[in-house]
Design a protein around this motif. Structure first.
Motif, PDB file in Angstrom:
ATOM      1  N   GLY A 189      37.771  42.182  41.151  1.00 60.50           N
ATOM      2  CA  GLY A 189      39.214  42.333  41.312  1.00 60.50           C
ATOM      3  C   GLY A 189      39.991  41.235  40.618  1.00 60.50           C
ATOM      4  N   VAL A 190      39.510  39.993  40.738  1.00 62.16           N
ATOM      5  CA  VAL A 190      40.187  38.870  40.075  1.00 62.16           C
ATOM      6  C   VAL A 190      40.103  39.026  38.556  1.00 62.16           C
ATOM      7  CG1 VAL A 190      40.075  36.371  39.692  1.00 62.16           C
ATOM      8  CG2 VAL A 190      39.945  37.283  42.013  1.00 62.16           C
ATOM      9  N   LEU A 237      35.547  49.700  45.013  1.00 63.60           N
ATOM     10  CA  LEU A 237      36.101  49.466  46.350  1.00 63.60           C
ATOM     11  C   LEU A 237      35.770  50.632  47.271  1.00 63.60           C
ATOM     12  CD1 LEU A 237      37.861  47.898  48.375  1.00 63.60           C
ATOM     13  CD2 LEU A 237      39.831  49.096  47.416  1.00 63.60           C
ATOM     14  N   TRP A 267      32.941  42.304  44.669  1.00 60.93           N
ATOM     15  CA  TRP A 267      34.151  43.087  44.462  1.00 60.93           C
ATOM     16  C   TRP A 267      35.367  42.189  44.273  1.00 60.93           C
ATOM     17  CZ3 TRP A 267      38.935  43.736  46.649  1.00 60.93           C
ATOM     18  CH2 TRP A 267      39.681  44.771  46.113  1.00 60.93           C
ATOM     19  N   VAL A 268      35.436  41.092  45.013  1.00 62.56           N
ATOM     20  CA  VAL A 268      36.555  40.152  44.844  1.00 62.56           C
ATOM     21  C   VAL A 268      36.533  39.558  43.441  1.00 62.56           C
ATOM     22  CG1 VAL A 268      37.479  37.923  45.607  1.00 62.56           C
ATOM     23  CG2 VAL A 268      36.830  39.637  47.296  1.00 62.56           C
ATOM     24  N   VAL A 269      35.360  39.195  42.955  1.00 67.60           N
ATOM     25  CA  VAL A 269      35.248  38.658  41.587  1.00 67.60           C
ATOM     26  C   VAL A 269      35.696  39.718  40.573  1.00 67.60           C
ATOM     27  CG1 VAL A 269      33.606  37.871  39.831  1.00 67.60           C
ATOM     28  CG2 VAL A 269      33.463  36.989  42.160  1.00 67.60           C
ATOM     29  N   SER A 309      28.065  45.779  56.866  1.00 65.08           N
ATOM     30  CA  SER A 309      28.700  44.929  55.860  1.00 65.08           C
ATOM     31  C   SER A 309      27.678  44.088  55.097  1.00 65.08           C
ATOM     32  CB  SER A 309      29.710  44.008  56.547  1.00 65.08           C
ATOM     33  OG  SER A 309      30.375  43.228  55.591  1.00 65.08           O
ATOM     34  N   THR A 340      37.234  49.099  39.213  1.00 60.08           N
ATOM     35  CA  THR A 340      37.477  48.265  40.389  1.00 60.08           C
ATOM     36  C   THR A 340      37.812  49.129  41.600  1.00 60.08           C
ATOM     37  OG1 THR A 340      38.266  46.475  38.977  1.00 60.08           O
ATOM     38  CG2 THR A 340      38.865  46.363  41.289  1.00 60.08           C
ATOM     39  N   TRP A 363      30.975  42.391  48.925  1.00 54.31           N
ATOM     40  CA  TRP A 363      32.401  42.091  48.985  1.00 54.31           C
ATOM     41  C   TRP A 363      32.759  40.924  48.081  1.00 54.31           C
ATOM     42  CZ3 TRP A 363      35.695  45.501  50.391  1.00 54.31           C
ATOM     43  CH2 TRP A 363      35.332  46.489  51.291  1.00 54.31           C
ATOM     44  N   PHE A 364      31.884  39.935  48.009  1.00 57.17           N
ATOM     45  CA  PHE A 364      32.130  38.818  47.092  1.00 57.17           C
ATOM     46  C   PHE A 364      32.172  39.315  45.650  1.00 57.17           C
ATOM     47  CE2 PHE A 364      30.430  35.517  44.246  1.00 57.17           C
ATOM     48  CZ  PHE A 364      31.416  34.555  44.412  1.00 57.17           C
ATOM     49  N   THR A 379      33.264  50.235  50.461  1.00 57.55           N
ATOM     50  CA  THR A 379      33.777  50.579  51.788  1.00 57.55           C
ATOM     51  C   THR A 379      32.904  51.637  52.443  1.00 57.55           C
ATOM     52  OG1 THR A 379      36.024  50.067  51.049  1.00 57.55           O
ATOM     53  CG2 THR A 379      35.811  51.387  53.040  1.00 57.55           C
TER      54      THR A 379
END
Length: 71
Positions: free
Chosen positions: A41-42, A17, A37-39, A29, A13, A34-35, A21
């Motif tokens: 991360g969760v 990131l 990465w958020v998934v 972007s 993770t 990013w979506f 970045t």
């Protein structure tokens, strides 16, 4: 204490990131990156929470046989 798979997931993770970045700075972007990465991360947070909830049981120690004193 986190288990090996949870530590690996955390490292992946963090590395993703850094890569996302870098990609964003160099090329612009991307919402899907990013979506994703958020998934990720969760999912990592969920693994860490599940790992923290488990009791870490040690195997029982073998009992040493102590000879009884002779009368």
């Amino acid at each position: 204490m986190m288990s090996g798979p949870t530590k690996t997931m955390g490292a992946i993770t963090f590395a993703s990131l850094v890569l996302i970045t870098t990609y964003t700075v160099a090329l612009g972007s991307s919402g899907w990156l990013w979506f994703g990465w958020v998934v990720l991360g969760v999912a990592t947070i969920g693994m860490a929470a599940a790992d923290a909830g488990e009791p870490h049981l040690r195997p029982p120690r073998p009992r040493r046989h102590r000879p009884r004193p002779q009368p």
